[in-house]
Design a protein around this motif. Structure first.
Motif, PDB file in Angstrom:
ATOM      1  N   LYS A  32       0.817  -1.206   0.000  1.00  0.00           N
ATOM      2  CA  LYS A  32       0.000   0.000   0.000  1.00  0.00           C
ATOM      3  C   LYS A  32       0.859   1.268   0.000  1.00  0.00           C
ATOM      4  N   SER A  36       0.557   4.034  -3.160  1.00  0.00           N
ATOM      5  CA  SER A  36      -0.024   5.356  -2.927  1.00  0.00           C
ATOM      6  C   SER A  36       0.972   6.477  -2.648  1.00  0.00           C
ATOM      7  N   GLU A 437      -5.914  -5.054   6.206  1.00  0.00           N
ATOM      8  CA  GLU A 437      -5.932  -3.998   5.188  1.00  0.00           C
ATOM      9  C   GLU A 437      -6.545  -2.717   5.738  1.00  0.00           C
ATOM     10  N   ASP A 441      -4.722   0.875   5.926  1.00  0.00           N
ATOM     11  CA  ASP A 441      -5.293   2.078   5.314  1.00  0.00           C
ATOM     12  C   ASP A 441      -5.395   3.211   6.325  1.00  0.00           C
ATOM     13  N   ARG A 514     -12.593   3.521   9.015  1.00  0.00           N
ATOM     14  CA  ARG A 514     -12.692   4.101   7.673  1.00  0.00           C
ATOM     15  C   ARG A 514     -12.337   5.589   7.646  1.00  0.00           C
TER      16      ARG A 514
END
Length: 592
Positions: A32, A36, A437, A441, A514
């Motif tokens: 990741k 990114s 994951e 994130d 999130r």
């Protein structure tokens, strides 16, 4: 003078990140980061490479130190007979990286190790990883706002220092195996092995074996070795719930099935989604007195009695505690194996080891050629090496009792330190790979802010960590995890600790992670906290290929402003057949 892009808003400064551990979590993080992020402080280094890699890279700003000779973490270290994952192989993968050619419904440790090796090769992640490197200490340098690490090269034995802006601990949940606390471990003259430190040179065929423990590893070992040993004595201190596997018993996929998985990605996706949905529909099992708990208890009790095929001593087969108090253990073939003529089941603990074998709690002695300790891991979450934060506080000492973390990813008093699968992660609440994951994130949201603002350090506020700990403690009283069973969730105690699990389902965890809650963090800046606004020019204006009118469109395609509508879009609400929702008996409804 013309404006400079390096003075514009959200300029990406160069950063250096060090991660410890190249298992499922560390590899996910590396992937990741590579996907990114672009600007890192490059350093020259050499690589110790496994045999299946035939090249080397010398420049990297992301450094992963791994003590083993290869990647894959627990699946590199655990090689005992029968070692396999009890989650269907098609779902023990990164959510974006399916593997259509799994040979079996449940993958062995060797097959899982190969999956992570292939993932590492496919995305060129080995350039970030330095193998056979053991971190000895990590120390926060307040004046430099950086982490200082002491590392030992296990090949040469030499030690060296390294520095990073952000330090990430990804050593995993089950990474520190321990011998059982039994007197006389040094007196036994036979072969003594631990399931998590398996010695393949030990001969089991036609030997008298003692197997201590009855967790997941012991269940797999016994089922695998029973046909070849002369006699096996299985020491069981307390009974265990044996759960039916999610996708049925272990079997080999046919060539036709593998061809279908390979040629029809939609079919494979539907299988993976069905397995995931099944696992994600079970969380109310872990709530006390729930309808699902009572239904599953009745069903599993019936299945276990049928599989056993004979009457076990009263109270020895079926646990008194609820299903899920200990980690759910699928065990196809285990109960039937216990009925075989060469198996002796002893329902008491081992008091001590002797030269020839062991002595039981009742004083009886057993002569054994090999003793296998399937007694698990240190699940205290104390780091394997000193991690020194503000004022030299050592995280090993801070977490010596009941550990406290922020959402499983950080600790108060340890700036710029982040972790994967820290205490209170959903390691038993449902699917694990998607949770890894989600943590990665969330961590990278903080990395992004650090890189594009003039932040010196970030650390979760003590009040936020304390409030999270209070919520966890309150929630856990309504779960089966706090019942009187000896569990790794409580560091192998019966009731000494609050279970170090996420206070909810895996889907609940995904939703909680999130978005970044900046008000929970103590963020300190270089100078004015708005210096990142820069020279008043957008980075878009420095991109000669960008659309300077990107905000103009012919319809509103923006994300919804409410969490509820964003969740419905993400979860494709309305696309699935209606299902029965969580139900609970009224006397014990959770009110938080």
């Amino acid at each position: 003078m013309d404006p400079d892009s390096e003075d514009a808003i959200h300029h990406e400064r160069e950063i250096r990140i060090i991660c410890v551990g190249a298992g499922a979590s560390g590899l996910c993080l590396a992937y990741k980061l590579q996907r990114s992020f672009r600007r890192f402080k490059l350093t020259v280094r050499t690589l110790y490479l496994p045999s299946y890699i035939r090249w080397r890279t010398l420049l990297t700003g992301v450094q992963i130190y791994e003590k083993n000779e290869d990647v894959s973490g627990t699946w590199y270290e655990n090689t005992y007979p029968g070692c396999a994952c009890d989650i269907p192989a098609h779902n023990y993968v990164y959510t974006f990286e399916p593997k259509p050619d799994w040979p079996n419904v449940y993958a062995s440790s060797r097959q899982l190790r190969q999956y992570f090796q292939e993932f590492c090769c496919k995305y060129d992640l080995i350039k970030y990883i330095k193998l056979r490197q053991k971190v000895l200490e990590a120390r926060w340098a307040e004046t430099e706002r950086a982490w200082k690490l002491r590392v030992q090269d296990l090949t040469s034995g030499q030690c060296f220092d390294d520095t990073c802006d952000i330090f990430i601990y990804a050593c995993g949940y089950l990474n520190h195996w321990v011998w059982p606390k039994i007197i006389g471990l040094d007196k036994y003259q036979g072969d003594l092995v631990h399931s998590a430190n398996w010695d393949s040179r030990v001969e089991l065929r036609n030997k008298k074996i003692g197997l201590i423990g009855n967790g997941s590893s012991a269940v797999q070992i016994l089922t695998q070795i029973q046909p070849e040993v002369a006699r096996l004595t299985h020491f069981i201190r307390s009974p265990l719930w044996i759960f039916p596997p999610i996708e049925g018993d272990q079997r080999t996929y046919t060539p036709q099935e593998i061809e279908t998985f390979t040629s029809d990605p939609r079919y494979l996706l539907s299988l993976r989604k069905r397995n995931e949905a099944t696992a994600n529909s079970m969380f109310s099992l872990y709530l006390r007195n729930s309808v699902l708990q009572n239904q599953v208890r009745t069903l599993v009790t019936s299945n276990m009695k049928e599989d056993a095929g004979y009457a076990f001593p009263e109270g020895k087969l079926i646990p008194r505690y609820s299903v899920g108090c200990r980690r759910i253990t699928p065990g196809p073939g285990y109960l039937k194996a216990l009925t075989q003529e060469n198996i002796d089941v002893v329902y008491q603990g081992v008091a001590a080891l002797t030269r020839e074998g062991c002595k039981l709690d009742n004083g009886q002695e057993k002569s054994l050629d090999v003793i296998i300790c399937a007694t698990g891991f240190d699940t205290s979450f104390r780091p394997r090496f000193p991690i020194l934060g503000f004022d030299g506080k050592n995280l090993q000492d801070v977490w010596a009792g009941q550990p406290k973390s922020y959402l499983g990813i950080a600790a108060a008093g340890f700036p710029n330190l982040l972790m994967l699968l820290g205490p209170y992660s959903p390691v038993a609440n449902g699917p694990i790979m998607c949770a890894i994951e989600a943590q990665a994130d969330h961590i990278l949201m903080l990395v992004d802010r650090y890189q594009t603002e003039n932040i010196r350090s970030f650390c979760p506020k003590t009040v936020a960590v304390d409030d999270f700990a209070d919520h966890v403690q309150s929630f856990m009283q309504h779960t089966v995890w706090t019942e009187g069973c000896r569990s790794g969730f409580k560091n192998n105690t019966v009731s000494d600790r609050i279970p170090t699990l996420w206070p909810g389902s895996t889907l609940h965890c995904l939703e909680a992670l999130r978005e970044l809650r900046a008000d929970d963090w103590d963020i300190r800046y270089h100078g004015n906290r708005f210096a990142w606004l820069g020279n008043g020019i957008s980075q878009t204006e420095f991109d000669p290929t960008s659309d300077l009118g990107y905000s103009i469109r012919d319809h509103d395609d923006s994300a919804f402003s409410s969490r509820g509508l964003r969740r419905e879009i993400l979860s494709r609400s309305g696309t699935q057949p209606a299902r029965e929702l969580h139900r609970r008996h009224q006397p014990d409804v959770v009110k938080l």
